[in-house]
Design an enzyme around this catalytic site. Structure first.
Site, PDB file in Angstrom:
ATOM      1  N   GLU A  12      -2.430  15.031   5.677  1.00 45.52           N
ATOM      2  CA  GLU A  12      -1.281  14.764   4.809  1.00 45.52           C
ATOM      3  C   GLU A  12      -0.757  13.346   4.959  1.00 45.52           C
ATOM      4  O   GLU A  12      -0.404  12.683   3.974  1.00 45.52           O
ATOM      5  CB  GLU A  12      -0.164  15.772   5.091  1.00 45.52           C
ATOM      6  CG  GLU A  12       1.037  15.647   4.176  1.00 45.52           C
ATOM      7  CD  GLU A  12       0.704  15.935   2.719  1.00 45.52           C
ATOM      8  OE1 GLU A  12       0.781  15.001   1.897  1.00 45.52           O
ATOM      9  OE2 GLU A  12       0.370  17.078   2.406  1.00 45.52           O
ATOM     10  N   VAL A  15      -1.889   9.747   2.932  1.00 44.08           N
ATOM     11  CA  VAL A  15      -1.453   9.250   1.622  1.00 44.08           C
ATOM     12  C   VAL A  15       0.056   9.376   1.496  1.00 44.08           C
ATOM     13  O   VAL A  15       0.614  10.464   1.673  1.00 44.08           O
ATOM     14  CB  VAL A  15      -2.128  10.027   0.470  1.00 44.08           C
ATOM     15  CG1 VAL A  15      -1.714   9.444  -0.882  1.00 44.08           C
ATOM     16  CG2 VAL A  15      -3.637  10.026   0.612  1.00 44.08           C
ATOM     17  N   GLY A  17       2.642   8.563   3.252  1.00 47.82           N
ATOM     18  CA  GLY A  17       3.514   8.801   4.402  1.00 47.82           C
ATOM     19  C   GLY A  17       4.209  10.142   4.411  1.00 47.82           C
ATOM     20  O   GLY A  17       3.578  11.192   4.510  1.00 47.82           O
ATOM     21  N   ILE A  19       5.813  11.668   2.005  1.00 47.82           N
ATOM     22  CA  ILE A  19       5.774  12.446   0.763  1.00 47.82           C
ATOM     23  C   ILE A  19       4.616  13.441   0.872  1.00 47.82           C
ATOM     24  O   ILE A  19       3.477  13.032   1.093  1.00 47.82           O
ATOM     25  CB  ILE A  19       5.532  11.529  -0.462  1.00 47.82           C
ATOM     26  CG1 ILE A  19       6.589  10.432  -0.538  1.00 47.82           C
ATOM     27  CG2 ILE A  19       5.523  12.349  -1.743  1.00 47.82           C
ATOM     28  CD1 ILE A  19       6.305   9.379  -1.609  1.00 47.82           C
ATOM     29  N   GLY A  70       7.587  -6.372  10.271  1.00 51.56           N
ATOM     30  CA  GLY A  70       6.706  -5.279  10.678  1.00 51.56           C
ATOM     31  C   GLY A  70       6.147  -4.450   9.541  1.00 51.56           C
ATOM     32  O   GLY A  70       5.490  -3.427   9.778  1.00 51.56           O
ATOM     33  N   GLU A  73       0.574  -6.072   8.577  1.00 53.51           N
ATOM     34  CA  GLU A  73      -0.199  -6.309   9.785  1.00 53.51           C
ATOM     35  C   GLU A  73      -0.436  -7.809   9.971  1.00 53.51           C
ATOM     36  O   GLU A  73      -0.285  -8.602   9.033  1.00 53.51           O
ATOM     37  CB  GLU A  73      -1.556  -5.606   9.680  1.00 53.51           C
ATOM     38  CG  GLU A  73      -1.489  -4.118   9.421  1.00 53.51           C
ATOM     39  CD  GLU A  73      -1.108  -3.324  10.659  1.00 53.51           C
ATOM     40  OE1 GLU A  73      -1.115  -3.908  11.768  1.00 53.51           O
ATOM     41  OE2 GLU A  73      -0.788  -2.134  10.526  1.00 53.51           O
ATOM     42  N   LYS A  88      -6.436   5.694  -0.688  1.00 55.96           N
ATOM     43  CA  LYS A  88      -5.500   6.782  -0.986  1.00 55.96           C
ATOM     44  C   LYS A  88      -5.726   7.346  -2.384  1.00 55.96           C
ATOM     45  O   LYS A  88      -5.699   8.562  -2.593  1.00 55.96           O
ATOM     46  CB  LYS A  88      -4.067   6.266  -0.824  1.00 55.96           C
ATOM     47  CG  LYS A  88      -3.751   5.835   0.603  1.00 55.96           C
ATOM     48  CD  LYS A  88      -2.443   5.074   0.689  1.00 55.96           C
ATOM     49  CE  LYS A  88      -2.163   4.632   2.119  1.00 55.96           C
ATOM     50  NZ  LYS A  88      -0.948   3.802   2.225  1.00 55.96           N
TER      51      LYS A  88
END
Length: 242
Positions: A12, A15, A17, A19, A70, A73, A88
Site C-alpha cells: 500500500e 503509491v 503514501g 492515501i 528534506g 533526495e 506508481k
C-alpha cells in the site's frame, strides 16, 4: 512467487503514501470497470512546481529548497525525471485494468526542463502545470504516461500544493472520485504499512483461493493489452472537465 508459496504481498505504501489508493482500486471500486486514473503521485515534483509558481523562482532554486527541507533526495533524478511517478502509475494501471505491470513501456517526461517563464505563461493563460501520472483504457490498448500537464487553475488537481498527493479515478458505475492526502512522510507511510500488516494478519488463515490477489486479478486472468506509444495517446481532458 508469493502465490506459489502461499503467502501475501502487500504494498500500500508504494503509491501515494498515506492515501489507501491500492485498496481502493483493488477492493473499494471492484464493482466498477475503471476507465481512467489521473494523479499527482510524486510529492517532490509537486512541491517544486508549487514553489516555482508561488515565489516566481527558477527550477534549480526550487529544487535546492526542496532538498534543504528534506522533500528531495541528494540525487533527485528518480523524482524530477518522472521515474518514481511512472513506477506508481504502472502499479495502478495493472490493478485497474488487469494487465501485467509494464513500467518499461510507460512514456516518461519529467519537470527538469521547465523554466519559471513556463509557469508564468501558464498562469497568465489560466492554467497551472502539474506532473501527472495518467493511465487510461483505450480501444487499442492502455495509455500509461507521466509528463507535465496544463490544468485549468480552478480544477481541484491544480490546487493540490506542496508535497501533497491526489488521485482521480473514474469508474463506469461510480463516476469520478478524488483521493487526497500526504504522499510521503514517516507517519503517513507508517499508516499504510500498519494497515498492510493488519490485512496480512487477518488473512493469514484464510483459504488462499479466497484472498484478493495483490494485483486484483488472478495471474491467469491478466489481459494481454498493449501499452500505447505516446503518439497514439489522445488527451480527452477528462481530469480537467471532471
Amino acid at each position: 512467487m508469493a502465490r506459489r508459496h502461499g503467502v501475501m504481498v502487500a504494498f500500500e505504501a508504494a503509491v501515494a503514501g498515506g492515501i489507501p489508493i491500492i485498496k481502493i482500486l483493488r477492493e473499494g471500486l471492484s464493482a466498477n470497470r475503471i476507465q481512467w486514473i489521473v494523479g499527482i503521485i510524486n510529492g517532490t515534483t509537486n512541491f517544486i512546481l508549487s514553489e516555482m509558481r508561488e515565489h516566481g523562482i527558477d527550477f534549480e532554486t526550487a529544487l535546492n529548497r526542496a532538498q534543504r527541507l528534506g522533500y528531495a533526495e541528494a540525487d533527485p533524478t528518480m523524482d524530477i525525471e518522472g521515474i518514481d511517478a511512472a513506477h506508481k502509475a504502472a502499479l495502478m494501471s495493472a490493478i485497474a485494468f488487469g494487465v501485467p505491470v509494464q513500467f518499461e513501456s510507460a512514456y516518461i517526461e519529467g519537470i527538469q526542463g521547465l523554466a519559471a517563464l513556463d509557469i508564468q505563461y501558464a498562469e497568465e493563460l489560466g492554467y497551472r502545470i502539474k506532473l501527472l501520472g495518467i493511465t487510461r483504457r483505450a480501444a487499442e490498448g492502455i495509455e500509461l504516461r507521466v509528463h507535465p500537464t496544463l490544468i485549468p487553475a480552478k480544477h481541484l488537481l491544480a490546487n493540490v500544493e506542496g508535497a501533497m498527493n491526489a488521485v482521480v479515478v473514474y469508474g463506469d458505475a461510480v463516476g469520478s472520485t478524488l483521493y487526497y492526502g500526504q504522499g510521503a512522510g514517516a507517519e503517513p507511510t507508517a499508516s499504510a504499512v500498519v494497515a498492510d500488516l493488519i490485512d496480512v494478519t487477518r488473512l493469514q488463515t484464510a483459504d488462499q483461493s479466497q484472498r484478493v490477489p495483490p494485483l486484483a486479478f488472478q495471474p491467469d486472468r491478466l489481459a494481454k493489452l498493449a501499452i500505447l506509444p505516446i503518439s497514439e495517446c489522445i488527451d480527452h481532458g477528462d481530469a480537467a472537465n471532471d
